[in-house]
Scaffold this motif. Structure first.
Motif, PDB file in Angstrom:
ATOM      1  N   VAL A   1       0.874  -1.199   0.018  1.00  0.00           N
ATOM      2  CA  VAL A   1       0.145  -0.005   0.110  1.00  0.00           C
ATOM      3  C   VAL A   1       0.762   1.263   0.097  1.00  0.00           C
ATOM      4  O   VAL A   1       0.772   2.432  -0.776  1.00  0.00           O
ATOM      5  CB  VAL A   1      -0.701  -0.091   1.179  1.00  0.00           C
ATOM      6  CG1 VAL A   1      -1.575   1.326   1.525  1.00  0.00           C
ATOM      7  CG2 VAL A   1      -1.940  -1.172   1.286  1.00  0.00           C
ATOM      8  N   ALA A   2       1.852   1.068   0.809  1.00  0.00           N
ATOM      9  CA  ALA A   2       2.749   2.408   0.809  1.00  0.00           C
ATOM     10  C   ALA A   2       3.551   2.575  -0.308  1.00  0.00           C
ATOM     11  O   ALA A   2       3.805   3.569  -0.801  1.00  0.00           O
ATOM     12  CB  ALA A   2       3.821   2.231   2.262  1.00  0.00           C
ATOM     13  N   ALA A   3       4.134   1.505  -1.057  1.00  0.00           N
ATOM     14  CA  ALA A   3       4.757   1.644  -2.211  1.00  0.00           C
ATOM     15  C   ALA A   3       4.075   2.280  -3.423  1.00  0.00           C
ATOM     16  O   ALA A   3       4.379   3.019  -4.050  1.00  0.00           O
ATOM     17  CB  ALA A   3       5.176   0.139  -2.688  1.00  0.00           C
ATOM     18  N   VAL A   4       2.484   1.927  -3.399  1.00  0.00           N
ATOM     19  CA  VAL A   4       1.678   2.285  -4.552  1.00  0.00           C
ATOM     20  C   VAL A   4       1.303   3.869  -4.177  1.00  0.00           C
ATOM     21  O   VAL A   4       1.191   4.692  -5.202  1.00  0.00           O
ATOM     22  CB  VAL A   4       0.087   1.461  -4.435  1.00  0.00           C
ATOM     23  CG1 VAL A   4      -0.696   2.096  -5.564  1.00  0.00           C
ATOM     24  CG2 VAL A   4       0.521  -0.068  -4.732  1.00  0.00           C
ATOM     25  N   HIS A   5       1.331   4.097  -2.925  1.00  0.00           N
ATOM     26  CA  HIS A   5       1.143   5.475  -2.634  1.00  0.00           C
ATOM     27  C   HIS A   5       2.383   6.652  -3.039  1.00  0.00           C
ATOM     28  O   HIS A   5       2.287   7.593  -3.423  1.00  0.00           O
ATOM     29  CB  HIS A   5       0.833   5.968  -1.194  1.00  0.00           C
ATOM     30  CG  HIS A   5       0.548   7.141  -0.662  1.00  0.00           C
ATOM     31  ND1 HIS A   5      -0.494   7.909  -0.998  1.00  0.00           N
ATOM     32  CD2 HIS A   5       1.426   7.898   0.109  1.00  0.00           C
ATOM     33  CE1 HIS A   5      -0.533   9.114  -0.573  1.00  0.00           C
ATOM     34  NE2 HIS A   5       0.375   9.172  -0.120  1.00  0.00           N
ATOM     35  N   TRP A   6       3.442   6.025  -2.463  1.00  0.00           N
ATOM     36  CA  TRP A   6       4.631   6.927  -2.751  1.00  0.00           C
ATOM     37  C   TRP A   6       5.519   6.782  -4.121  1.00  0.00           C
ATOM     38  O   TRP A   6       6.302   7.698  -4.390  1.00  0.00           O
ATOM     39  CB  TRP A   6       5.570   6.607  -1.566  1.00  0.00           C
ATOM     40  CG  TRP A   6       5.215   6.972  -0.204  1.00  0.00           C
ATOM     41  CD1 TRP A   6       4.876   5.984   0.719  1.00  0.00           C
ATOM     42  CD2 TRP A   6       5.013   8.225   0.381  1.00  0.00           C
ATOM     43  NE1 TRP A   6       4.308   6.698   1.805  1.00  0.00           N
ATOM     44  CE2 TRP A   6       4.512   8.231   1.688  1.00  0.00           C
ATOM     45  CE3 TRP A   6       5.246   9.578  -0.118  1.00  0.00           C
ATOM     46  CZ2 TRP A   6       4.191   9.081   2.408  1.00  0.00           C
ATOM     47  CZ3 TRP A   6       4.767  10.577   0.592  1.00  0.00           C
ATOM     48  CH2 TRP A   6       4.388  10.532   1.654  1.00  0.00           C
ATOM     49  N   VAL A   7       5.105   5.771  -4.921  1.00  0.00           N
ATOM     50  CA  VAL A   7       5.941   5.747  -6.048  1.00  0.00           C
ATOM     51  C   VAL A   7       4.698   5.386  -7.206  1.00  0.00           C
ATOM     52  O   VAL A   7       4.572   4.270  -7.763  1.00  0.00           O
ATOM     53  CB  VAL A   7       6.685   4.227  -5.944  1.00  0.00           C
ATOM     54  CG1 VAL A   7       7.679   4.321  -7.113  1.00  0.00           C
ATOM     55  CG2 VAL A   7       7.633   4.310  -4.765  1.00  0.00           C
ATOM     56  N   PRO A   8       4.340   6.504  -7.755  1.00  0.00           N
ATOM     57  CA  PRO A   8       3.234   6.410  -8.787  1.00  0.00           C
ATOM     58  C   PRO A   8       3.927   6.050  -9.942  1.00  0.00           C
ATOM     59  O   PRO A   8       5.166   6.440 -10.281  1.00  0.00           O
ATOM     60  CB  PRO A   8       2.666   7.698  -8.729  1.00  0.00           C
ATOM     61  CG  PRO A   8       3.878   8.688  -8.197  1.00  0.00           C
ATOM     62  CD  PRO A   8       4.660   7.901  -7.247  1.00  0.00           C
ATOM     63  N   GLY A   9       3.078   5.554 -10.883  1.00  0.00           N
ATOM     64  CA  GLY A   9       3.536   5.409 -12.381  1.00  0.00           C
ATOM     65  C   GLY A   9       4.089   3.973 -12.541  1.00  0.00           C
ATOM     66  O   GLY A   9       3.810   3.074 -11.622  1.00  0.00           O
ATOM     67  N   ARG A  10       4.799   3.554 -13.572  1.00  0.00           N
ATOM     68  CA  ARG A  10       5.121   2.197 -13.942  1.00  0.00           C
ATOM     69  C   ARG A  10       6.070   1.410 -13.247  1.00  0.00           C
ATOM     70  O   ARG A  10       6.440   0.453 -13.173  1.00  0.00           O
ATOM     71  CB  ARG A  10       5.532   2.179 -15.371  1.00  0.00           C
ATOM     72  CG  ARG A  10       4.224   2.305 -16.520  1.00  0.00           C
ATOM     73  CD  ARG A  10       4.579   2.381 -17.807  1.00  0.00           C
ATOM     74  NE  ARG A  10       5.151   1.033 -18.207  1.00  0.00           N
ATOM     75  CZ  ARG A  10       4.555   0.155 -18.649  1.00  0.00           C
ATOM     76  NH1 ARG A  10       3.161   0.399 -18.802  1.00  0.00           N
ATOM     77  NH2 ARG A  10       5.097  -0.964 -19.177  1.00  0.00           N
ATOM     78  N   SER A  11       6.901   2.368 -12.204  1.00  0.00           N
ATOM     79  CA  SER A  11       7.944   1.774 -11.390  1.00  0.00           C
ATOM     80  C   SER A  11       7.434   1.285 -10.135  1.00  0.00           C
ATOM     81  O   SER A  11       8.139   0.858  -9.200  1.00  0.00           O
ATOM     82  CB  SER A  11       8.844   2.869 -11.141  1.00  0.00           C
ATOM     83  OG  SER A  11       9.527   3.533 -12.104  1.00  0.00           O
ATOM     84  N   VAL A  12       6.037   1.317  -9.760  1.00  0.00           N
ATOM     85  CA  VAL A  12       5.581   0.537  -8.838  1.00  0.00           C
ATOM     86  C   VAL A  12       5.555  -0.813  -8.632  1.00  0.00           C
ATOM     87  O   VAL A  12       6.014  -1.065  -7.469  1.00  0.00           O
ATOM     88  CB  VAL A  12       3.730   0.960  -9.026  1.00  0.00           C
ATOM     89  CG1 VAL A  12       3.266   0.073  -9.904  1.00  0.00           C
ATOM     90  CG2 VAL A  12       3.122   0.443  -7.681  1.00  0.00           C
ATOM     91  N   ALA A  13       5.746  -1.465  -9.520  1.00  0.00           N
ATOM     92  CA  ALA A  13       6.217  -2.991  -9.514  1.00  0.00           C
ATOM     93  C   ALA A  13       7.631  -3.193  -8.705  1.00  0.00           C
ATOM     94  O   ALA A  13       7.556  -4.092  -7.856  1.00  0.00           O
ATOM     95  CB  ALA A  13       6.055  -3.778 -10.673  1.00  0.00           C
ATOM     96  N   TRP A  14       8.503  -2.309  -9.078  1.00  0.00           N
ATOM     97  CA  TRP A  14       9.764  -2.339  -8.614  1.00  0.00           C
ATOM     98  C   TRP A  14       9.726  -1.912  -7.033  1.00  0.00           C
ATOM     99  O   TRP A  14      10.345  -2.728  -6.190  1.00  0.00           O
ATOM    100  CB  TRP A  14      10.697  -1.608  -9.150  1.00  0.00           C
ATOM    101  CG  TRP A  14      11.210  -2.278 -10.657  1.00  0.00           C
ATOM    102  CD1 TRP A  14      10.797  -1.572 -11.788  1.00  0.00           C
ATOM    103  CD2 TRP A  14      11.763  -3.218 -10.707  1.00  0.00           C
ATOM    104  NE1 TRP A  14      11.205  -2.455 -12.904  1.00  0.00           N
ATOM    105  CE2 TRP A  14      12.100  -3.247 -12.247  1.00  0.00           C
ATOM    106  CE3 TRP A  14      12.599  -4.049  -9.949  1.00  0.00           C
ATOM    107  CZ2 TRP A  14      12.993  -4.390 -12.809  1.00  0.00           C
ATOM    108  CZ3 TRP A  14      13.465  -5.117 -10.630  1.00  0.00           C
ATOM    109  CH2 TRP A  14      13.394  -4.991 -11.941  1.00  0.00           C
TER     110      TRP A  14
END
Length: 461
Positions: free
Chosen positions: A333-346
């Motif tokens: 959840v935090a990763a999706v919030h703080w890293v928008p865009g196509r890099s979210v999977a990383w």
């Protein structure tokens, strides 16, 4: 192989739509039909293995599953594909409860725990690797018929496992003593009850309106009737489909309930996360599948470790696993919030790895503890009950989390926001499972001597 087929077909749906000109309803039944028939067959199949022999039941189910996979791949129309998927799901239901029952039959003590650890690794890997395997197969095959290879891949595996089963699985008789009759009324009552519960859940997005939810109280009523019938069978000294004395074992009843709740939380991760990556971030099927691999790797490691540690730590290990899953999913959840865009999977890869380790530390230890005091002669039926609880939990979780996800999309929220709310719902379900595990641990600490006496008496019986 049977678990892989619950998720590998997800990424093949667009290819099926093009190749067969299948409607949305057809595609829905390709997915939900498999889950429905698998869930319906589990308990009767487990009891059949107890009565007639697990090796024979396993090999029969495996042969039917392999043939049904070939038929699915050869389907010339959507209707035929749906029909063969129903057969495939029923065949998977024949196989599944024999695995846990054979482990109980062949191993004891710490060896059994390690065997369940390997089984947990298989569950975790097959659940997470399905989208990746489907993406690889479709990309390699290409064309409008690429979807057929997600079924053809089962053929060499099925043949190899059948040959191995003939050589390695023990030849054992069915139920000892007098030949028991199969409880047909019990099968019908349980099957109709489970169907009434699962049908509105797996069709939640396809069936509009609220009338579908009227099936839930109907299903509950049928299960009450099933319970009454089984008690009557036991009083008459006739063989019931499910020995209700199993639920007097605290380890079994609580473990099955915990499993139901936990599967309602963790399996939804792949449903909403894959949708988010493909529909929201524009990932292809292969890239979306690769993004789930950290969870699969963590689950394999956690389950193998859990099989070694559960004898020492018991329910405490399950608590640690549930906490780890919750932390990992909050990290996503935090990763999706703080890293928008196509890099979210990383950004989400490490939290998924953590969640996978926690899942491995939860599933296999809980299975070991749940079935630890179940008599071997009832192992198939008990395994069927446990896996039915898992299937119902998964269906309910996907319906609940999917509703949250799609409701936020319908209200014009961003895909990232919809995913965060969906995952928070999943975490809430996992925390409910955690509360059950803590309640069990507290009860054992409050009454340690009484608990040991009850368990020793039940084990001796």
């Amino acid at each position: 192989m049977t678990l892989l087929d619950t998720s590998i077909v997800n990424v093949a749906l667009p290819s099926m739509e093009r190749g067969l000109r299948a409607s949305t309803a057809d595609l829905s039944w390709v997915m939900s039909g498999y889950a429905l028939t698998l869930g319906l067959v589990l308990v009767p199949a487990g009891r059949l293995g107890d009565l007639r022999g697990r090796r024979q039941t396993f090999l029969t189910g495996l042969a039917l599953f392999t043939l049904a996979s070939a038929a699915c791949g050869l389907s010339t129309g959507a209707t035929w594909l749906v029909l063969f998927r129903l057969v495939q799901g029923a065949s998977a239901g024949l196989i599944a409860p024999q695995t846990s029952a054979l482990i109980q039959q062949m191993f004891q003590g710490a060896e059994r725990a390690r065997a369940f650890g390997l089984m947990g690794s298989t569950i975790g890997i097959s659940t997470a690797v399905g989208p990746l395997a489907g993406g690889l197969l479709i990309e390699a095959a290409g064309g409008p018929d690429g979807w057929r290879w997600v079924f053809y891949v089962n053929l060499p595996i099925g043949v190899a496992v059948f040959c191995a089963g003939l050589r390695l699985l023990p030849r054992s008789p069915g139920s000892p003593g007098k030949r028991e009759c199969f409880d047909v009324p019990g099968v019908l009552l349980l099957g109709s009850g489970v169907l009434a519960l699962m049908l509105p859940l797996v069709q939640e997005q396809q069936w509009q309106g609220r009338l579908k939810w009227a099936l839930l109280p109907l299903g509950a009523g049928l299960l009450v009737a099933f319970w009454t019938w089984e008690r009557r069978q036991a009083r008459r000294d006739r063989a019931p489909l499910v020995d209700l004395r199993l639920f007097a074992l605290r380890s079994f009843s609580l473990g099955a309930l915990l499993s139901l709740v936990y599967f309602g939380g963790f399996t939804t991760l792949f449903f909403v996360y894959t949708l988010f990556l493909q529909n929201g971030m524009g990932y292809g099927a292969l890239a979306a599948g690769l993004s789930s691999m950290p969870f699969a790797a963590g689950s394999a490691v956690g389950a193998a470790a859990g099989g070694r540690l559960v004898v020492r730590f018991g329910r405490k290990l399950v608590i640690a696993g549930l906490c780890t899953v919750a932390v990992g999913m909050l990290g996503v959840v935090a990763a999706v919030h703080w890293v928008p865009g196509r890099s979210v999977a990383w950004a989400a890869a490490f939290p998924l790895l953590v969640a996978g380790i926690g899942s491995g530390l939860t599933i296999s230890p809980n299975t070991t503890l749940t079935l630890s005091l179940v008599p071997v002669r009832r192992g198939g039926a008990a395994g069927g009950v446990l896996q039915t609880a898992q299937r119902i939990g998964s269906a309910a979780g996907v319906a609940a989390v999917g509703s949250v996800y799609f409701a936020h999309l319908a209200n014009h929220a961003s895909p990232a926001t919809a995913l965060q709310y969906g995952l928070l719902t999943s975490v809430a379900i996992i925390l409910l499972a955690l509360c059950l595990a803590f309640a069990d641990l507290h009860e054992r600490r409050a009454h340690p001597q009484a608990e040991r006496k009850r368990e020793a008496a039940r084990q001796e019986a």
